[in-house]
Design a protein around this motif. Structure first.
Motif, PDB file in Angstrom:
ATOM      1  N   TYR A  24      29.645  22.187  28.132  1.00 18.48           N
ATOM      2  CA  TYR A  24      31.061  22.066  27.796  1.00 18.48           C
ATOM      3  C   TYR A  24      31.857  23.249  28.327  1.00 18.48           C
ATOM      4  O   TYR A  24      32.986  23.090  28.797  1.00 18.48           O
ATOM      5  N   ALA A  25      31.275  24.444  28.260  1.00 14.14           N
ATOM      6  CA  ALA A  25      31.954  25.623  28.801  1.00 14.14           C
ATOM      7  C   ALA A  25      32.196  25.452  30.300  1.00 14.14           C
ATOM      8  O   ALA A  25      33.282  25.764  30.807  1.00 14.14           O
ATOM      9  N   LEU A  26      31.196  24.948  31.010  1.00 15.84           N
ATOM     10  CA  LEU A  26      31.346  24.714  32.447  1.00 15.84           C
ATOM     11  C   LEU A  26      32.407  23.661  32.720  1.00 15.84           C
ATOM     12  O   LEU A  26      33.185  23.775  33.678  1.00 15.84           O
ATOM     13  N   PHE A  27      32.445  22.627  31.877  1.00 17.23           N
ATOM     14  CA  PHE A  27      33.458  21.583  32.029  1.00 17.23           C
ATOM     15  C   PHE A  27      34.862  22.160  31.881  1.00 17.23           C
ATOM     16  O   PHE A  27      35.770  21.859  32.665  1.00 17.23           O
ATOM     17  N   ILE A 100      37.975  42.100  24.432  1.00 19.61           N
ATOM     18  CA  ILE A 100      39.213  41.538  24.966  1.00 19.61           C
ATOM     19  C   ILE A 100      38.906  40.334  25.845  1.00 19.61           C
ATOM     20  O   ILE A 100      39.613  39.315  25.808  1.00 19.61           O
ATOM     21  N   THR A 101      37.839  40.410  26.632  1.00 21.11           N
ATOM     22  CA  THR A 101      37.475  39.296  27.508  1.00 21.11           C
ATOM     23  C   THR A 101      37.140  38.057  26.683  1.00 21.11           C
ATOM     24  O   THR A 101      37.550  36.940  27.030  1.00 21.11           O
ATOM     25  N   GLN A 102      36.405  38.232  25.595  1.00 22.43           N
ATOM     26  CA  GLN A 102      36.072  37.099  24.734  1.00 22.43           C
ATOM     27  C   GLN A 102      37.313  36.549  24.036  1.00 22.43           C
ATOM     28  O   GLN A 102      37.450  35.335  23.871  1.00 22.43           O
ATOM     29  N   GLN A 103      38.218  37.433  23.630  1.00 18.54           N
ATOM     30  CA  GLN A 103      39.465  36.971  23.019  1.00 18.54           C
ATOM     31  C   GLN A 103      40.282  36.153  24.018  1.00 18.54           C
ATOM     32  O   GLN A 103      40.885  35.138  23.659  1.00 18.54           O
ATOM     33  N   LEU A 104      40.294  36.599  25.267  1.00 19.43           N
ATOM     34  CA  LEU A 104      41.010  35.856  26.303  1.00 19.43           C
ATOM     35  C   LEU A 104      40.363  34.488  26.515  1.00 19.43           C
ATOM     36  O   LEU A 104      41.063  33.481  26.656  1.00 19.43           O
ATOM     37  N   ALA A 105      39.037  34.446  26.516  1.00 21.67           N
ATOM     38  CA  ALA A 105      38.326  33.171  26.662  1.00 21.67           C
ATOM     39  C   ALA A 105      38.723  32.215  25.550  1.00 21.67           C
ATOM     40  O   ALA A 105      38.985  31.028  25.788  1.00 21.67           O
ATOM     41  N   LYS A 106      38.786  32.727  24.336  1.00 21.97           N
ATOM     42  CA  LYS A 106      39.192  31.901  23.190  1.00 21.97           C
ATOM     43  C   LYS A 106      40.631  31.429  23.355  1.00 21.97           C
ATOM     44  O   LYS A 106      40.939  30.247  23.176  1.00 21.97           O
ATOM     45  N   ASN A 107      41.527  32.349  23.712  1.00 23.06           N
ATOM     46  CA  ASN A 107      42.942  32.008  23.836  1.00 23.06           C
ATOM     47  C   ASN A 107      43.203  30.976  24.926  1.00 23.06           C
ATOM     48  O   ASN A 107      44.118  30.160  24.812  1.00 23.06           O
ATOM     49  N   LYS A 114      36.391  29.293  13.376  1.00 27.87           N
ATOM     50  CA  LYS A 114      35.234  30.175  13.452  1.00 27.87           C
ATOM     51  C   LYS A 114      33.944  29.373  13.331  1.00 27.87           C
ATOM     52  O   LYS A 114      33.743  28.663  12.352  1.00 27.87           O
ATOM     53  N   SER A 115      33.081  29.489  14.335  1.00 24.81           N
ATOM     54  CA  SER A 115      31.766  28.846  14.285  1.00 24.81           C
ATOM     55  C   SER A 115      30.865  29.538  15.299  1.00 24.81           C
ATOM     56  O   SER A 115      31.338  30.149  16.264  1.00 24.81           O
ATOM     57  N   PHE A 116      29.565  29.426  15.109  1.00 19.30           N
ATOM     58  CA  PHE A 116      28.622  30.043  16.030  1.00 19.30           C
ATOM     59  C   PHE A 116      28.639  29.326  17.381  1.00 19.30           C
ATOM     60  O   PHE A 116      28.436  29.951  18.422  1.00 19.30           O
ATOM     61  N   ARG A 117      28.878  28.016  17.379  1.00 18.17           N
ATOM     62  CA  ARG A 117      28.946  27.276  18.646  1.00 18.17           C
ATOM     63  C   ARG A 117      30.153  27.727  19.464  1.00 18.17           C
ATOM     64  O   ARG A 117      30.067  27.876  20.680  1.00 18.17           O
ATOM     65  N   ARG A 118      31.272  27.944  18.790  1.00 16.15           N
ATOM     66  CA  ARG A 118      32.451  28.413  19.516  1.00 16.15           C
ATOM     67  C   ARG A 118      32.222  29.804  20.081  1.00 16.15           C
ATOM     68  O   ARG A 118      32.630  30.125  21.200  1.00 16.15           O
ATOM     69  N   GLY A 258      50.641  25.179  27.047  1.00 17.91           N
ATOM     70  CA  GLY A 258      50.922  23.813  26.663  1.00 17.91           C
ATOM     71  C   GLY A 258      49.703  23.097  26.103  1.00 17.91           C
ATOM     72  O   GLY A 258      48.599  23.622  26.069  1.00 17.91           O
ATOM     73  N   PRO A 259      49.890  21.842  25.660  1.00 14.97           N
ATOM     74  CA  PRO A 259      48.792  21.091  25.052  1.00 14.97           C
ATOM     75  C   PRO A 259      47.693  20.765  26.064  1.00 14.97           C
ATOM     76  O   PRO A 259      47.949  20.622  27.242  1.00 14.97           O
ATOM     77  N   PHE A 260      46.489  20.644  25.547  1.00 16.83           N
ATOM     78  CA  PHE A 260      45.336  20.334  26.398  1.00 16.83           C
ATOM     79  C   PHE A 260      44.428  19.396  25.624  1.00 16.83           C
ATOM     80  O   PHE A 260      43.920  19.737  24.563  1.00 16.83           O
ATOM     81  N   SER A 261      44.251  18.181  26.115  1.00 20.18           N
ATOM     82  CA  SER A 261      43.515  17.157  25.388  1.00 20.18           C
ATOM     83  C   SER A 261      42.026  17.436  25.300  1.00 20.18           C
ATOM     84  O   SER A 261      41.308  16.780  24.570  1.00 20.18           O
ATOM     85  N   GLY A 262      41.545  18.432  26.042  1.00 24.75           N
ATOM     86  CA  GLY A 262      40.116  18.678  26.071  1.00 24.75           C
ATOM     87  C   GLY A 262      39.629  19.747  25.131  1.00 24.75           C
ATOM     88  O   GLY A 262      38.514  20.223  25.248  1.00 24.75           O
ATOM     89  N   TRP A 263      40.482  20.193  24.162  1.00 23.80           N
ATOM     90  CA  TRP A 263      40.035  21.238  23.260  1.00 23.80           C
ATOM     91  C   TRP A 263      38.815  20.785  22.492  1.00 23.80           C
ATOM     92  O   TRP A 263      38.824  19.737  21.858  1.00 23.80           O
ATOM     93  N   PRO A 264      37.764  21.566  22.482  1.00 21.63           N
ATOM     94  CA  PRO A 264      36.546  21.176  21.767  1.00 21.63           C
ATOM     95  C   PRO A 264      36.653  21.499  20.275  1.00 21.63           C
ATOM     96  O   PRO A 264      37.379  22.408  19.891  1.00 21.63           O
ATOM     97  N   ASP A 265      35.941  20.768  19.466  1.00 21.97           N
ATOM     98  CA  ASP A 265      35.895  21.049  18.036  1.00 21.97           C
ATOM     99  C   ASP A 265      34.769  22.010  17.723  1.00 21.97           C
ATOM    100  O   ASP A 265      33.912  21.736  16.891  1.00 21.97           O
ATOM    101  N   ILE A 266      34.711  23.120  18.450  1.00 14.71           N
ATOM    102  CA  ILE A 266      33.645  24.098  18.209  1.00 14.71           C
ATOM    103  C   ILE A 266      34.244  25.474  18.032  1.00 14.71           C
ATOM    104  O   ILE A 266      35.384  25.709  18.375  1.00 14.71           O
TER     105      ILE A 266
END
Length: 266
Positions: A24-27, A100-107, A114-118, A258-266
């Motif tokens: 999913y990350a690669l996607f 900061i890099t991980q925060q940017l990835a999340k943003n 909050k989850s371990f998968r995310r 903007g909105p993104f339909s591919g947001w994962p539930d993780i």
């Protein structure tokens, strides 16, 4: 025998889960390439290149958010171990240990739940950001999409919204306030909740004075501490109809892109 089978099932499930998160990350990275996101934000009129942001402001943000940003590969094992111990002790996810890099990835790519998968997806995307963007562009993009509360994203808009001026004209006190705002942009907002912000500021000032090298002098620290909740800064925007009625909820995603339909539930 039963124990061996149980361990095998658990390991298989863990590997399958990690493989799913990796795919999913690669996607997500393919759907929204990091360089394209960087260029998209850079093309917006309020984007501030790193060289136009006062070095002091950058140092203050780094000291508050990620003191060893230029030294790690995208993650900080010391922070991860500390977060892991805390979460195990509390038996719930209470600490993330993000750089900061991980925060940017999340943003950029993930929901703020909050989850371990995310966290796993966040780490994988962070490694890709380090490889594709490099430190300076990561930091530049981070300060330009960071959420400062009241629907304000980016250091340039934050300076204008809260103090009515350009980033280059901010006082030391104002720069410190902006460096702290992303930690509690809603519950600790200095306009709506000045008492909470005052406590947050006082609790974090040691990072600027006791960590080497110190970023403010004892005299400057004393001046900042003398500013109570009712007088945080003479130029701070006053409570008005907009800030009074703005819904003080933490956004689930960074709305800058903007909105993104591919947001994962993780």
């Amino acid at each position: 025998m039963i124990i061996k089978k149980t361990v095998g099932v658990v390991l298989a499930a863990a590997l399958a889960g990690f493989a799913g998160v990796s795919c999913y990350a690669l996607f997500l990275l393919k759907k929204r390439p990091p360089l394209s996101l960087y260029e998209s934000r850079r093309a917006q009129p309020d984007f501030l290149p790193l060289e136009k942001i006062p070095p002091k402001q950058i140092l203050l943000i780094l000291r508050q958010e990620d003191r060893v940003f230029y030294e790690h590969p995208g993650y900080n094992m010391k922070l991860i171990r500390r977060a892991w111990k805390t979460n195990l002790r509390e038996k719930r996810f209470v600490r993330g240990g993000s750089t900061i890099t991980q925060q940017l990835a999340k943003n950029l790519y993930l929901r703020f739940t909050k989850s371990f998968r995310r966290k796993a997806a966040e780490l994988l995307i962070a490694l890709a950001l380090e490889h594709e963007l490099g430190k300076d562009r990561i930091l530049e993009l981070y300060v330009n999409i960071l959420y400062f509360g009241n629907g304000v994203y980016g250091i340039s808009d934050a300076a204008g919204f809260y103090f009515g001026k350009d980033v280059s004209a901010l006082s030391l006190n104002q720069m410190i306030m902006l460096s702290l705002l992303p930690q509690a942009p809603t519950a600790g907002n200095p306009i709506q909740h000045p008492e909470v912000f005052e406590r947050l500021r006082n609790r974090n000032l040691y990072l600027l004075t006791q960590r080497e090298p110190p970023l403010i002098t004892p005299t400057e620290e004393a001046d900042i501490l003398s500013r109570d909740a009712a007088h945080l800064d003479p130029e701070l925007r006053k409570q008005d109809d907009f800030t009074r009625s703005y819904p003080q909820t933490v956004p689930m995603i960074n709305e800058r892109f903007g909105p993104f339909s591919g947001w994962p539930d993780i």
